[in-house]
Design a protein around this motif. Sequence first.
Motif, PDB file in Angstrom:
ATOM      1  N   ARG A   1      52.007  29.560  31.412  1.00 24.32           N
ATOM      2  CA  ARG A   1      50.601  29.957  31.447  1.00 24.32           C
ATOM      3  C   ARG A   1      50.474  31.476  31.464  1.00 24.32           C
ATOM      4  NH1 ARG A   1      48.408  27.669  36.766  1.00 24.32           N
ATOM      5  NH2 ARG A   1      50.405  28.555  37.385  1.00 24.32           N
ATOM      6  N   PHE A   2      51.394  32.119  32.166  1.00 30.51           N
ATOM      7  CA  PHE A   2      51.376  33.575  32.244  1.00 30.51           C
ATOM      8  C   PHE A   2      51.766  34.162  30.890  1.00 30.51           C
ATOM      9  CE2 PHE A   2      52.997  37.774  33.624  1.00 30.51           C
ATOM     10  CZ  PHE A   2      51.964  38.176  34.450  1.00 30.51           C
ATOM     11  N   LYS A   3      52.686  33.477  30.229  1.00 34.93           N
ATOM     12  CA  LYS A   3      53.180  33.967  28.951  1.00 34.93           C
ATOM     13  C   LYS A   3      52.141  33.805  27.850  1.00 34.93           C
ATOM     14  CE  LYS A   3      57.402  33.533  26.164  1.00 34.93           C
ATOM     15  NZ  LYS A   3      58.627  32.751  25.990  1.00 34.93           N
ATOM     16  N   HIS A   4      51.499  32.630  27.799  1.00 32.25           N
ATOM     17  CA  HIS A   4      50.645  32.321  26.651  1.00 32.25           C
ATOM     18  C   HIS A   4      49.141  32.404  26.929  1.00 32.25           C
ATOM     19  CE1 HIS A   4      54.111  31.233  24.336  1.00 32.25           C
ATOM     20  NE2 HIS A   4      54.480  30.305  25.204  1.00 32.25           N
TER      21      HIS A   4
ATOM     22  N   MET B   1      46.182  32.286  38.878  1.00 37.40           N
ATOM     23  CA  MET B   1      46.503  31.337  37.801  1.00 37.40           C
ATOM     24  C   MET B   1      45.902  29.964  38.086  1.00 37.40           C
ATOM     25  SD  MET B   1      48.626  33.172  35.865  1.00 37.40           S
ATOM     26  CE  MET B   1      49.979  32.310  35.111  1.00 37.40           C
ATOM     27  N   ASP B   2      45.951  29.543  39.353  1.00 33.05           N
ATOM     28  CA  ASP B   2      45.489  28.195  39.703  1.00 33.05           C
ATOM     29  C   ASP B   2      43.973  28.084  39.686  1.00 33.05           C
ATOM     30  OD1 ASP B   2      48.049  27.335  39.990  1.00 33.05           O
ATOM     31  OD2 ASP B   2      48.108  27.510  42.176  1.00 33.05           O
ATOM     32  N   HIS B   3      43.275  29.182  39.944  1.00 29.76           N
ATOM     33  CA  HIS B   3      41.824  29.105  40.108  1.00 29.76           C
ATOM     34  C   HIS B   3      41.046  29.744  38.963  1.00 29.76           C
ATOM     35  CE1 HIS B   3      42.033  27.431  44.201  1.00 29.76           C
ATOM     36  NE2 HIS B   3      43.137  28.131  44.297  1.00 29.76           N
ATOM     37  N   THR B   4      41.725  30.030  37.863  1.00 32.85           N
ATOM     38  CA  THR B   4      41.002  30.533  36.690  1.00 32.85           C
ATOM     39  C   THR B   4      41.481  29.763  35.462  1.00 32.85           C
ATOM     40  OG1 THR B   4      42.696  32.236  36.413  1.00 32.85           O
ATOM     41  CG2 THR B   4      40.676  32.914  37.525  1.00 32.85           C
ATOM     42  N   ASP B   5      40.759  29.911  34.373  1.00 36.18           N
ATOM     43  CA  ASP B   5      41.103  29.166  33.160  1.00 36.18           C
ATOM     44  C   ASP B   5      41.920  30.021  32.198  1.00 36.18           C
ATOM     45  OD1 ASP B   5      39.682  26.934  34.071  1.00 36.18           O
ATOM     46  OD2 ASP B   5      37.791  27.873  33.429  1.00 36.18           O
TER      47      ASP B   5
ATOM     48  N   ARG C   1      42.279  34.117  30.956  1.00 34.36           N
ATOM     49  CA  ARG C   1      42.118  35.073  32.059  1.00 34.36           C
ATOM     50  C   ARG C   1      42.897  36.361  31.779  1.00 34.36           C
ATOM     51  NH1 ARG C   1      46.203  31.709  33.083  1.00 34.36           N
ATOM     52  NH2 ARG C   1      44.989  29.975  33.876  1.00 34.36           N
ATOM     53  N   THR C   2      42.478  37.424  32.422  1.00 30.27           N
ATOM     54  CA  THR C   2      43.243  38.667  32.365  1.00 30.27           C
ATOM     55  C   THR C   2      43.814  38.941  33.752  1.00 30.27           C
ATOM     56  OG1 THR C   2      41.780  39.564  30.680  1.00 30.27           O
ATOM     57  CG2 THR C   2      43.103  41.147  31.898  1.00 30.27           C
ATOM     58  N   ILE C   3      45.061  39.326  33.794  1.00 25.99           N
ATOM     59  CA  ILE C   3      45.624  39.748  35.078  1.00 25.99           C
ATOM     60  C   ILE C   3      46.015  41.211  34.966  1.00 25.99           C
ATOM     61  CG2 ILE C   3      47.609  39.513  36.632  1.00 25.99           C
ATOM     62  CD1 ILE C   3      47.378  36.586  36.488  1.00 25.99           C
ATOM     63  N   ARG C   4      45.538  41.981  35.919  1.00 27.92           N
ATOM     64  CA  ARG C   4      45.846  43.409  35.933  1.00 27.92           C
ATOM     65  C   ARG C   4      46.796  43.720  37.084  1.00 27.92           C
ATOM     66  NH1 ARG C   4      39.687  44.678  35.243  1.00 27.92           N
ATOM     67  NH2 ARG C   4      39.553  44.492  32.969  1.00 27.92           N
ATOM     68  N   VAL C   5      47.844  44.407  36.758  1.00 26.41           N
ATOM     69  CA  VAL C   5      48.779  44.833  37.798  1.00 26.41           C
ATOM     70  C   VAL C   5      48.992  46.321  37.598  1.00 26.41           C
ATOM     71  CG1 VAL C   5      51.116  44.582  38.727  1.00 26.41           C
ATOM     72  CG2 VAL C   5      49.962  42.596  37.727  1.00 26.41           C
ATOM     73  N   SER C   6      48.749  47.105  38.635  1.00 26.56           N
ATOM     74  CA  SER C   6      49.035  48.526  38.476  1.00 26.56           C
ATOM     75  C   SER C   6      49.541  49.128  39.773  1.00 26.56           C
ATOM     76  CB  SER C   6      47.813  49.282  37.957  1.00 26.56           C
ATOM     77  OG  SER C   6      46.828  49.294  38.950  1.00 26.56           O
TER      78      SER C   6
ATOM     79  N   ILE D   1      49.527  49.218  45.313  1.00 24.38           N
ATOM     80  CA  ILE D   1      49.590  48.155  44.312  1.00 24.38           C
ATOM     81  C   ILE D   1      48.193  47.550  44.148  1.00 24.38           C
ATOM     82  CG2 ILE D   1      50.556  45.872  43.795  1.00 24.38           C
ATOM     83  CD1 ILE D   1      52.986  46.682  45.542  1.00 24.38           C
ATOM     84  N   HIS D   2      47.757  47.461  42.892  1.00 21.15           N
ATOM     85  CA  HIS D   2      46.488  46.803  42.600  1.00 21.15           C
ATOM     86  C   HIS D   2      46.756  45.530  41.807  1.00 21.15           C
ATOM     87  CE1 HIS D   2      44.054  50.420  43.552  1.00 21.15           C
ATOM     88  NE2 HIS D   2      45.147  51.050  43.149  1.00 21.15           N
ATOM     89  N   LEU D   3      46.179  44.426  42.250  1.00 21.18           N
ATOM     90  CA  LEU D   3      46.264  43.181  41.494  1.00 21.18           C
ATOM     91  C   LEU D   3      44.833  42.730  41.243  1.00 21.18           C
ATOM     92  CD1 LEU D   3      48.901  41.352  43.722  1.00 21.18           C
ATOM     93  CD2 LEU D   3      49.334  42.493  41.540  1.00 21.18           C
ATOM     94  N   GLY D   4      44.511  42.404  39.995  1.00 20.74           N
ATOM     95  CA  GLY D   4      43.124  42.047  39.746  1.00 20.74           C
ATOM     96  C   GLY D   4      42.965  41.013  38.656  1.00 20.74           C
ATOM     97  N   CYS D   5      41.820  40.345  38.694  1.00 12.56           N
ATOM     98  CA  CYS D   5      41.455  39.403  37.652  1.00 12.56           C
ATOM     99  C   CYS D   5      39.939  39.351  37.557  1.00 12.56           C
ATOM    100  CB  CYS D   5      42.007  38.012  37.967  1.00 12.56           C
ATOM    101  SG  CYS D   5      41.416  36.754  36.824  1.00 12.56           S
ATOM    102  N   PRO D   6      39.366  39.903  36.463  1.00 10.91           N
ATOM    103  CA  PRO D   6      37.905  39.974  36.338  1.00 10.91           C
ATOM    104  C   PRO D   6      37.236  38.596  36.356  1.00 10.91           C
ATOM    105  CG  PRO D   6      39.015  40.909  34.392  1.00 10.91           C
ATOM    106  CD  PRO D   6      40.070  40.577  35.374  1.00 10.91           C
TER     107      PRO D   6
END
Lengths: 214, 214
Positions: free
Chosen positions: B112-115, B149-153, B156-161, B167-172
């Motif tokens: 799911r993370f890959k595709h 991953m479990d709570h979005t479809d 999704r976008t995952i931001r890591v910076s 460390i920032h982890l985000g998902c709009p």
Amino acid sequence: MKDRILAHMGSLLGGVVHNLNTPLMWVMGRAQLIQSRTERVESYRELSDEDLATFREKNTKDISSILEGAEKIDAILKGLGYKIQMVNEGYTSVELREYLEMETNFLLADMRFKHDTKREIQLNSRSRYAKVDYNALSCAVTGIINAIMDHTDKGRTIRVSLENGIIHLGCPEMKLDDASRREVDDACGALREHADICADDTDGLQVTIALKDL
Amino acid sequence: MKDRILAHMGSLLGGVVHNLNTPLMWVMGRAQLIQSRTERVESYRELSDEDLATFREKNTKDISSILEGAEKIDAILKGLGYKIQMVNEGYTSVELREYLEMETNFLLADMRFKHDTKREIQLNSRSRYAKVDYNALSCAVTGIINAIMDHTDKGRTIRVSLENGIIHLGCPEMKLDDASRREVDDACGALREHADICADDTDGLQVTIALKDL
């Protein structure tokens, strides 16, 4: 229980990676040798029949090494894949011979099992399915083998066999003390409803697992 | 906590095996092509310069594919090896940029993370060590990403910076509800003594992890 097996697999991953790395190095090294021969291809026209035969022999040998390395990697991945699938899908019917073969193969990722342990594995018996939760079975078998590895020294022998659907696990060097008995009991916990399990150490450890629903 | 991470790694192993299998198939296929060319080596003497050049080109291309496949396998094994070493040895000093790079690479084993996930990963910041238990950090980061991953479809976008050691982890696309908030909180549990963690979802989920001991 599933998490416990996944953690066990995780703990062996270092060994898995190591076992994958070795054949991978062959693949890389041999490919480079073939490449250096390929670059000289224009000079082949001047080669004698004998030299051409030598060239062909060398290239063929290197390609065989590449394929052998790739097949070794493939075999490890297959064993890993089998275990992952069985764990994740929680199979309730297990082909015992295949299971024991895959399990003991996977254990080769434990360097102590690979190098410091004599293995006597007899799985000649014919195919035999048992109705048993894969995770319960795997927890018991790997738990017993881990207890043996932890409580005996290098040079131990581990015997795994399958006779008429009964699994035997043994180690002539092992005596049960309180700690190791608890470890074995604990590992077998969830399997007891599916199997009669008997651990005896009068002549080294011998555990028999007689599954009820063969 | 170590077991939890090992179980997480175990749960991604299926994806790891899949990701290793693809380049392995290249290696095997290309080696066979080179072998079939090698077998015809006696006929090379009759080849024109042009044909010889074509032969060389084809072989070189196949060898490159083999090496590329082997390097891909190697990269996956390195990522896996890093994680295993860090988990098993319980490191208490972590180079944050390298850590996040390895962690997000490892997550590619999750299909799911890959595709199905757009990844925006910014780790341009300079090398920065933090005194923090690796397992606590990894439990938090992977736990938060898993919750996303479990709570979005799909899509999704995952931001890591990483900015100045934060460390920032985000998902709009993510809103926190009771279940997902509990999951995030639970994952961060052991890290709270080493870091100030703030989870905000006014504009999608944004989690900042400010490690105390940089």
